[in-house]
Design a protein around this motif. Structure first.
Motif, PDB file in Angstrom:
ATOM      1  N   LYS A   1       0.826  -1.224   0.000  1.00 27.06           N
ATOM      2  CA  LYS A   1       0.000   0.000   0.000  1.00 27.06           C
ATOM      3  C   LYS A   1       0.843   1.250   0.000  1.00 27.06           C
ATOM      4  CE  LYS A   1      -3.969  -2.024   2.341  1.00 27.06           C
ATOM      5  NZ  LYS A   1      -4.868  -1.968   3.504  1.00 27.06           N
ATOM      6  N   ASN A   2       1.961   1.255   0.742  1.00 27.63           N
ATOM      7  CA  ASN A   2       2.820   2.461   0.813  1.00 27.63           C
ATOM      8  C   ASN A   2       3.392   2.807  -0.557  1.00 27.63           C
ATOM      9  OD1 ASN A   2       2.375   2.733   3.524  1.00 27.63           O
ATOM     10  ND2 ASN A   2       4.161   1.451   4.084  1.00 27.63           N
TER      11      ASN A   2
ATOM     12  N   LYS B   1       0.647   4.440  -2.740  1.00 28.88           N
ATOM     13  CA  LYS B   1       0.412   5.856  -2.387  1.00 28.88           C
ATOM     14  C   LYS B   1       1.515   6.753  -2.911  1.00 28.88           C
ATOM     15  CE  LYS B   1      -2.323   5.048   1.768  1.00 28.88           C
ATOM     16  NZ  LYS B   1      -2.398   5.225   3.221  1.00 28.88           N
TER      17      LYS B   1
ATOM     18  N   ARG C   1       1.162   7.345  -6.601  1.00 26.73           N
ATOM     19  CA  ARG C   1       0.094   8.305  -6.913  1.00 26.73           C
ATOM     20  C   ARG C   1       0.554   9.759  -6.703  1.00 26.73           C
ATOM     21  NH1 ARG C   1      -5.095   5.320  -4.044  1.00 26.73           N
ATOM     22  NH2 ARG C   1      -5.310   3.617  -5.606  1.00 26.73           N
ATOM     23  N   ARG C   2       1.301   9.940  -5.601  1.00 29.18           N
ATOM     24  CA  ARG C   2       1.778  11.308  -5.329  1.00 29.18           C
ATOM     25  C   ARG C   2       2.727  11.796  -6.409  1.00 29.18           C
ATOM     26  NH1 ARG C   2       1.860   9.520   0.157  1.00 29.18           N
ATOM     27  NH2 ARG C   2       4.102   9.045  -0.029  1.00 29.18           N
TER      28      ARG C   2
END
Length: 358
Positions: free
Chosen positions: A3-4, A7, A10-11
């Protein structure tokens, strides 16, 4: 994929999108006309200020013109140390000034230390200023030395700060005495040779009527009446010489406040037959060298109040045409108007020195 990591990906994708969008956005172009418009606006504002009318000033802020002309035939009455005479002649260039004083020359030298210097200065001029002493302001037209020529009567007769002196500490007596002085002064300015002759004839007629008792006396009275009639015709046929010309001005300056406002000088002038023209604040600075002096003389040590520190007012009156028609008096008014004028003067009608011009 954790998950990290998802994220973080996406950033980074968002950052790249923002970078591309900022590069594609058009940069603002510099407007070269803006500084030109600003300079033009400044120029318009400067022109508007230059064309802007001056701020409106009230009559109280404007200096009243001096009522003495350079070529006016001026008679000054009741002078003290003659500093007002000097101011008109030297500072304002008045060429035809005749100065008078109620005191004798010796009395003036004792009362006013400044008089000798002023006298020497004015008599050294070419032509010298004529000085006349022991002149009663209530009998002006009776003095031969003051009689103007037939073609040049006085244009202005001025009396600066008239006062009878410390005759009494009672206010009412002081008011009545100074009112009597002003009325007699105003009448003497209007009097002419013909008017004086008619008054003398009236007195002689009354005397002849009193003495005309009995038959013999009646005959003598008839003869005297005939003589008076002949004199009257001669006086009427003679040329009447004006002391103050018709349309000429009488100027009186008084301090503001009581007891001077109680004198009701406007009513006194109307009662005498004069036209009240105007009144305005007396500006001491407009008459350089002029200093008010007391009727009783200078105080030792220079003590006492100074007139220059007090507010004063200058009143201007005008001589109107005199009619000799039947039913009218010497002041050109009908008996009804004369009666109304006397009534106004007695009542005082509340004229407490209110200003015409502040």
């Amino acid at each position: 994929m954790s998950k990290n990591k998802t994220k973080r990906a996406r950033r980074e994708a968002k950052r790249e999108h923002h970078k591309k969008a900022s590069k594609l956005k058009p940069q603002p172009t510099t407007n070269s006309s803006k500084p030109l418009q600003t300079a033009q606006q400044k120029k318009q504002k400067a022109n508007a200020k230059a064309q802007k009318p001056p701020p409106h000033t009230q009559a109280s802020q404007q200096q009243h013109p001096i009522p003495f002309g350079e070529y006016d035939n001026i008679l000054l009455v009741g002078e003290g140390d003659f500093s007002f005479t000097r101011s008109l002649v030297v500072e304002h260039g008045c060429a035809n000034v005749t100065a008078t004083s109620f005191d004798s020359e010796d009395e003036l030298r004792k009362k006013y230390p400044t008089f000798p210097t002023i006298h020497s200065e004015l008599t050294a001029l070419t032509p010298p200023v004529p000085f006349h002493y022991t002149i009663d302001a209530t009998k002006l037209s009776t003095y031969k030395c003051l009689k103007p020529t037939a073609h040049s009567p006085y244009d202005i007769i001025a009396f600066q700060f008239p006062h009878t002196g410390g005759l009494s500490r009672d206010v009412n007596r002081q008011v009545r005495a100074n009112q009597a002085l002003l009325v007699a002064f105003l009448r003497s300015c209007l009097e002419t040779g013909i008017v004086r002759e008619r008054r003398k004839l009236a007195v002689e007629k009354q005397r002849s009527q009193k003495l005309g008792a009995g038959d013999a006396a009646s005959a003598g009275g008839g003869a005297s009446a005939a003589m008076l009639g002949a004199k009257s015709k001669t006086a009427s046929a003679g040329e009447e010489k004006e002391f103050l010309r018709t349309g000429g001005k009488i100027i009186v300056t008084l301090f503001e406040g009581e007891p001077y406002t109680l004198w009701n000088i406007r009513d006194l002038a109307r009662h005498t037959g004069l036209k009240v023209v105007e009144s305005f604040r007396f500006d001491w600075e407009r008459y350089p060298g002029y200093r008010h002096v007391r009727t009783l003389g200078a105080i030792d040590g220079g003590g006492g109040w100074k007139g220059e520190d007090r507010e004063a007012r200058m009143y201007v009156f005008e001589k109107v045409g005199i009619k000799d028609e039947d039913g009218e008096g010497e002041d050109g008014r009908s008996p009804k108007k004369q009666k109304k004028g006397r009534k106004r003067a007695r009542e005082g009608s509340g004229d407490s020195g209110s200003s015409d011009d502040d």
